[in-house]
Design a protein around this motif. Structure first.
Motif, PDB file in Angstrom:
ATOM      1  N   PRO A   1       1.529   5.374   4.668  1.00 33.65           N
ATOM      2  CA  PRO A   1       2.145   4.229   5.329  1.00 33.65           C
ATOM      3  C   PRO A   1       3.556   4.578   5.821  1.00 33.65           C
ATOM      4  N   SER A   2       4.319   3.556   6.148  1.00 37.48           N
ATOM      5  CA  SER A   2       5.631   3.775   6.754  1.00 37.48           C
ATOM      6  C   SER A   2       6.546   4.638   5.904  1.00 37.48           C
ATOM      7  N   SER A   3       6.441   4.573   4.581  1.00 35.42           N
ATOM      8  CA  SER A   3       7.243   5.447   3.740  1.00 35.42           C
ATOM      9  C   SER A   3       6.490   5.734   2.452  1.00 35.42           C
ATOM     10  N   THR A   4       6.787   6.853   1.850  1.00 33.48           N
ATOM     11  CA  THR A   4       6.200   7.236   0.585  1.00 33.48           C
ATOM     12  C   THR A   4       7.323   7.359  -0.434  1.00 33.48           C
ATOM     13  N   THR A   5       7.111   6.794  -1.613  1.00 31.54           N
ATOM     14  CA  THR A   5       8.208   6.684  -2.548  1.00 31.54           C
ATOM     15  C   THR A   5       7.806   7.236  -3.899  1.00 31.54           C
ATOM     16  N   SER A   6       8.715   7.964  -4.508  1.00 25.85           N
ATOM     17  CA  SER A   6       8.557   8.404  -5.880  1.00 25.85           C
ATOM     18  C   SER A   6       9.434   7.498  -6.740  1.00 25.85           C
ATOM     19  N   THR A   7       8.834   6.943  -7.777  1.00 27.31           N
ATOM     20  CA  THR A   7       9.563   6.013  -8.633  1.00 27.31           C
ATOM     21  C   THR A   7       9.853   6.642  -9.973  1.00 27.31           C
ATOM     22  N   THR A   8      10.812   6.107 -10.664  1.00 30.27           N
ATOM     23  CA  THR A   8      11.101   6.536 -12.032  1.00 30.27           C
ATOM     24  C   THR A   8      10.551   5.492 -12.984  1.00 30.27           C
ATOM     25  N   PRO A   9      10.143   5.895 -14.177  1.00 32.95           N
ATOM     26  CA  PRO A   9       9.597   4.921 -15.105  1.00 32.95           C
ATOM     27  C   PRO A   9      10.631   3.882 -15.510  1.00 32.95           C
TER      28      PRO A   9
ATOM     29  N   LYS B   1       0.796  -1.231   0.000  1.00 33.89           N
ATOM     30  CA  LYS B   1       0.000   0.000   0.000  1.00 33.89           C
ATOM     31  C   LYS B   1       0.828   1.281   0.000  1.00 33.89           C
ATOM     32  N   THR B   2       2.093   1.216  -0.380  1.00 39.33           N
ATOM     33  CA  THR B   2       2.946   2.400  -0.471  1.00 39.33           C
ATOM     34  C   THR B   2       2.482   3.263  -1.627  1.00 39.33           C
ATOM     35  N   LYS B   3       2.420   4.563  -1.422  1.00 36.88           N
ATOM     36  CA  LYS B   3       2.050   5.472  -2.508  1.00 36.88           C
ATOM     37  C   LYS B   3       3.183   5.531  -3.521  1.00 36.88           C
ATOM     38  N   LEU B   4       2.819   5.395  -4.802  1.00 38.91           N
ATOM     39  CA  LEU B   4       3.792   5.435  -5.885  1.00 38.91           C
ATOM     40  C   LEU B   4       3.406   6.535  -6.861  1.00 38.91           C
ATOM     41  N   THR B   5       4.405   7.195  -7.446  1.00 37.04           N
ATOM     42  CA  THR B   5       4.156   8.213  -8.450  1.00 37.04           C
ATOM     43  C   THR B   5       5.344   8.327  -9.386  1.00 37.04           C
ATOM     44  N   PHE B   6       5.070   8.698 -10.648  1.00 35.89           N
ATOM     45  CA  PHE B   6       6.128   8.991 -11.606  1.00 35.89           C
ATOM     46  C   PHE B   6       6.442  10.479 -11.625  1.00 35.89           C
ATOM     47  N   ASP B   7       5.474  11.292 -11.249  1.00 34.65           N
ATOM     48  CA  ASP B   7       5.598  12.743 -11.338  1.00 34.65           C
ATOM     49  C   ASP B   7       6.041  13.328  -9.997  1.00 34.65           C
ATOM     50  N   PRO B   8       7.186  13.989  -9.946  1.00 32.92           N
ATOM     51  CA  PRO B   8       7.643  14.574  -8.671  1.00 32.92           C
ATOM     52  C   PRO B   8       6.689  15.624  -8.111  1.00 32.92           C
ATOM     53  N   ALA B   9       5.851  16.226  -8.957  1.00 39.07           N
ATOM     54  CA  ALA B   9       4.889  17.212  -8.465  1.00 39.07           C
ATOM     55  C   ALA B   9       3.836  16.570  -7.563  1.00 39.07           C
ATOM     56  N   TYR B  10       3.572  15.278  -7.757  1.00 36.71           N
ATOM     57  CA  TYR B  10       2.582  14.581  -6.949  1.00 36.71           C
ATOM     58  C   TYR B  10       3.195  13.886  -5.743  1.00 36.71           C
ATOM     59  N   ALA B  11       4.507  13.872  -5.630  1.00 33.40           N
ATOM     60  CA  ALA B  11       5.165  13.225  -4.500  1.00 33.40           C
ATOM     61  C   ALA B  11       4.910  14.042  -3.237  1.00 33.40           C
ATOM     62  N   PRO B  12       4.448  13.389  -2.176  1.00 31.57           N
ATOM     63  CA  PRO B  12       4.175  14.118  -0.941  1.00 31.57           C
ATOM     64  C   PRO B  12       5.462  14.610  -0.288  1.00 31.57           C
ATOM     65  N   ASN B  13       5.352  15.693   0.458  1.00 26.36           N
ATOM     66  CA  ASN B  13       6.491  16.234   1.191  1.00 26.36           C
ATOM     67  C   ASN B  13       6.777  15.397   2.424  1.00 26.36           C
ATOM     68  N   GLU B  14       7.935  15.588   3.016  1.00 26.61           N
ATOM     69  CA  GLU B  14       8.295  14.852   4.223  1.00 26.61           C
ATOM     70  C   GLU B  14       7.412  15.245   5.402  1.00 26.61           C
ATOM     71  N   ASP B  15       6.944  16.508   5.457  1.00 26.81           N
ATOM     72  CA  ASP B  15       6.113  16.939   6.565  1.00 26.81           C
ATOM     73  C   ASP B  15       4.648  16.580   6.366  1.00 26.81           C
ATOM     74  N   ASP B  16       4.295  15.957   5.240  1.00 30.21           N
ATOM     75  CA  ASP B  16       2.932  15.493   4.995  1.00 30.21           C
ATOM     76  C   ASP B  16       2.797  14.091   5.576  1.00 30.21           C
ATOM     77  N   SER B  17       2.410  13.980   6.836  1.00 31.87           N
ATOM     78  CA  SER B  17       2.373  12.676   7.494  1.00 31.87           C
ATOM     79  C   SER B  17       0.968  12.086   7.550  1.00 31.87           C
ATOM     80  N   ALA B  18      -0.048  12.808   7.144  1.00 30.70           N
ATOM     81  CA  ALA B  18      -1.408  12.293   7.195  1.00 30.70           C
ATOM     82  C   ALA B  18      -1.646  11.303   6.060  1.00 30.70           C
ATOM     83  N   ASP B  19      -2.351  10.234   6.381  1.00 30.79           N
ATOM     84  CA  ASP B  19      -2.765   9.233   5.388  1.00 30.79           C
ATOM     85  C   ASP B  19      -1.589   8.669   4.604  1.00 30.79           C
TER      86      ASP B  19
END
Length: 129
Positions: free
Chosen positions: A118-126, A98-116
């Motif tokens: 899981p343990s880590s949020t990751t931005s992936t490259t295609p 259930k880790t949040k995944l994104t290709f677009d850095p604009a949609y990657a959550p900030n480090e201080d965005d802790s609401a909703d």
């Protein structure tokens, strides 16, 4: 996303709910025959059988749609759990952890965005294949 799972799994969940709902509608309609309500019971059973079949056909359509979306989804390796998962759109969640995944850095959550989250949020490259 409503259930905090991957988009493909949510479509499959709705297909399963429609399947169970269609069977429940048909079983409820069967009460007209089981409890021997006469001619009215048979009409009620027929109406509920048709309604249940329509709901079941809706389930088939949802499963078909999820399958077609799955064939065009980008397959990638989740950086958190290391398993292969499929991603629809610009953001999605891993099917397994259930880790949040994104290709677009604009949609990657900030480090201080802790609401909703899981343990880590990751931005992936295609993938480069």
């Amino acid at each position: 996303m409503f259930f905090k799972s991957s988009k493909i799994n949510e479509f499959r969940l709705w297909g399963l709910l429609l399947t169970m709902g269609g069977m429940a509608v048909m079983i409820v309609g069967l009460a007209g025959i089981v409890f021997d309500w006469g001619r009215a019971g048979k009409v009620i059973a027929a109406i509920f059988m048709v309604l249940g079949m329509i709901v079941m056909l809706g389930s088939v359509a949802v499963y078909f749609w999820a399958g077609m979306l799955s064939t065009s989804a980008v397959s990638l390796e989740c950086p958190e759990c290391g398993r292969r998962t499929k991603m629809l759109g610009k953001t999605d969640r891993c099917m397994f952890c259930k880790t949040k995944l994104t290709f677009d850095p604009a949609y990657a959550p900030n480090e201080d965005d802790s609401a909703d989250r899981p343990s880590s949020t990751t931005s992936t490259t295609p993938p480069t294949t």
